[in-house]
Design an enzyme around this catalytic site. Sequence first.
Site, short mmCIF file in Angstrom:
data_model
loop_
_atom_site.label_atom_id
_atom_site.label_comp_id
_atom_site.label_asym_id
_atom_site.label_seq_id
_atom_site.Cartn_x
_atom_site.Cartn_y
_atom_site.Cartn_z
N VAL A 6 -100.91 -3.91 -95.16
CA VAL A 6 -100.59 -2.49 -95.36
C VAL A 6 -99.17 -2.20 -94.89
O VAL A 6 -98.77 -2.63 -93.81
CB VAL A 6 -101.58 -1.60 -94.57
CG1 VAL A 6 -101.20 -0.14 -94.68
CG2 VAL A 6 -103.01 -1.82 -95.07
N CYS A 7 -98.42 -1.47 -95.72
CA CYS A 7 -97.11 -0.96 -95.30
C CYS A 7 -96.94 0.42 -95.90
O CYS A 7 -97.90 0.98 -96.45
CB CYS A 7 -95.98 -1.91 -95.70
SG CYS A 7 -95.54 -1.91 -97.43
N ASN A 8 -95.77 0.99 -95.84
CA ASN A 8 -95.57 2.35 -96.33
C ASN A 8 -95.83 2.49 -97.83
O ASN A 8 -96.62 3.29 -98.26
CB ASN A 8 -94.16 2.84 -96.02
CG ASN A 8 -94.05 3.40 -94.63
OD1 ASN A 8 -95.02 3.91 -94.08
ND2 ASN A 8 -92.88 3.29 -94.05
#
Length: 97
Positions: A6-8
Amino acid sequence: MKVLIVCNGGMSSSILMKKMRIAAEEAEMDVVIEARPNSGLDEEIGKWDVCLLGPQIIYALENVKKILGIPTASVDTRVYALADGKKALEQAIALIK
């Protein structure tokens, strides 16, 4: 094993995802690895064994843990910057042991 990264926006995590898939393939491991943005994690509940977070959103770590209810940790900044798929895969494995 199913690993969620998960990232932005899912862009930088997609690069790490590809490198982790290569590392898993080289190690002949049966691993599913996907990258998703931080928004909409409710749709991911129950689908994954472990979650790795991009270090740029470490502020969201506790919230992601709470939402997904699985082992979750931020990827080491250097590992993430170098997109070191082998080390990130090792971290994911260590989290679920």
